[in-house]
Design an enzyme around this catalytic site. Structure first.
Site, mmCIF file in Angstrom:
data_model
loop_
_atom_site.group_PDB
_atom_site.id
_atom_site.type_symbol
_atom_site.label_atom_id
_atom_site.label_comp_id
_atom_site.label_asym_id
_atom_site.label_seq_id
_atom_site.Cartn_x
_atom_site.Cartn_y
_atom_site.Cartn_z
ATOM 1 N N VAL A 195 3.098 3.223 7.077
ATOM 2 C CA VAL A 195 2.035 2.234 7.302
ATOM 3 C C VAL A 195 2.561 1.169 8.269
ATOM 4 C CG1 VAL A 195 0.497 0.522 6.241
ATOM 5 C CG2 VAL A 195 1.118 2.613 4.982
ATOM 6 N N GLY A 205 -5.854 -9.560 8.160
ATOM 7 C CA GLY A 205 -6.625 -8.737 7.216
ATOM 8 C C GLY A 205 -6.829 -7.314 7.695
ATOM 9 N N LEU A 206 -6.244 -6.969 8.846
ATOM 10 C CA LEU A 206 -6.493 -5.635 9.415
ATOM 11 C C LEU A 206 -5.710 -4.541 8.687
ATOM 12 C CD1 LEU A 206 -6.567 -6.620 13.188
ATOM 13 C CD2 LEU A 206 -8.506 -5.942 11.764
ATOM 14 N N GLY A 207 -4.494 -4.849 8.244
ATOM 15 C CA GLY A 207 -3.711 -3.887 7.463
ATOM 16 C C GLY A 207 -4.440 -3.547 6.177
ATOM 17 N N LYS A 208 -4.987 -4.582 5.564
ATOM 18 C CA LYS A 208 -5.755 -4.398 4.333
ATOM 19 C C LYS A 208 -6.994 -3.526 4.605
ATOM 20 C CE LYS A 208 -7.253 -7.125 0.383
ATOM 21 N NZ LYS A 208 -7.337 -8.449 -0.253
ATOM 22 N N ASP A 259 8.397 -1.028 0.350
ATOM 23 C CA ASP A 259 9.540 -1.921 0.536
ATOM 24 C C ASP A 259 9.260 -3.218 -0.219
ATOM 25 O OD1 ASP A 259 11.332 -0.434 2.138
ATOM 26 O OD2 ASP A 259 10.067 -0.757 3.896
ATOM 27 N N TYR A 305 0.439 -4.466 -1.324
ATOM 28 C CA TYR A 305 -0.189 -3.305 -1.954
ATOM 29 C C TYR A 305 -0.774 -3.661 -3.318
ATOM 30 C CZ TYR A 305 1.703 -0.499 1.818
ATOM 31 O OH TYR A 305 1.965 0.012 3.052
#
Lengths: 175, 175
Positions: free
Chosen positions: B112, B122-125, B148, B155
């Site tokens: 990821v 907020g884009l990763g989410k 990690d 997460y």
């Protein structure tokens, strides 16, 4: 040790052309108890009898799963390993494990099971060593699994580390 | 929220027939900063330009990996998700994630990455929610990953639990 080499006969082949039969000599004298006239061997054949496999999973108290999905999971696993006891012409599945993988970097081992009659003999360890060897021979560098608390020490003895460098195993739950 | 709906346009389609373009409106006002005349979208196309992908991974300091193996890993992943910024006719990959799976029960998310220029918006989410939705739509019940330490909370905010019921993530190390 000689005993193990005869128990896990590396040169043996199966009587049917579809089954790959291979074995590994392993360490561990406790496992000698398995040798009561029978032969133990491993297979990577993925066309297993799903009812026999279900019986094995029942024996350790796993919840039943739809056979349609089990069949698909076997088909799309990277590696499927089964362990068998052979007495004369009779064969019985006594262990199972499988791994998912990207065929390049990572593998994750799932559904490791050894029949209760064959536990505490070193056979689970032998099956896992066989599996690791197979994954390594396919050039998989990262072999992972999620271990229930009571088997963390078992996997520790095979070279698995829990939470290395603080890495956490995480599971998604619907909100 | 309206703003998000225009940013993640759910009805848009790509200009090439090979690319699947889909978007999800998501919560989170901080992500508005991404909207500077550009459009962000997701794709499940696995035929990615490996050099572009390598550049993205370089940007977050990942070690380089043989492209031959990366290509194989993409091919044999169950799901490959990429996130793109589009400005006019120009597209740039800004995020990536993939999952291995047995196509039936379990999936494990790997690799990821969100480009540093697009982090904390907020884009990763959004990308992970898109991924979870895709996996759920394929009837995968068990979505897992290895996090990690510095991303365990990230997460956690998405519904992932670390070590549920004492289950430990384990990694094999050669003796």
């Amino acid at each position: 040790m000689v005993f193990w080499k005869s128990l896990f006969n590396t040169s043996d082949t199966a009587s049917t052309s579809k089954t790959t039969v291979e074995g590994d000599p392993i360490e561990g004298t406790a496992a000698n108890r398995a040798n009561n006239g029978s032969r133990i061997f491993f297979s990577t054949e993925r066309e297993l009898d799903l009812y026999e496999l279900e019986e094995l999973c029942d024996a350790v108290g796993w919840s039943r799963r739809p056979l349609r999905k089990v069949k698909k999971a076997l088909q799309f696993s990277f590696l499927v390993v089964s362990m068998w006891e052979e007495r004369g012409a009779k064969r019985r599945i006594i262990g199972f494990a499988r791994a998912t993988s990207d065929h390049a970097f990572n593998a994750t081992i799932w559904d490791v099971v050894v029949h209760p009659d064959f536990q505490s003999k070193g056979l689970g360890k032998a099956m896992m060593k066989y599996m690791i060897k197979k994954l390594r021979s396919e050039d998989i560098s990262n072999i992972t699994l999620f271990a229930d608390p009571h088997v963390v020490n078992f996997y520790g003895g095979l070279g698995f580390l829990a939470d290395p460098e603080g890495i956490k195993g995480m599971f998604w739950y619907p909100e």
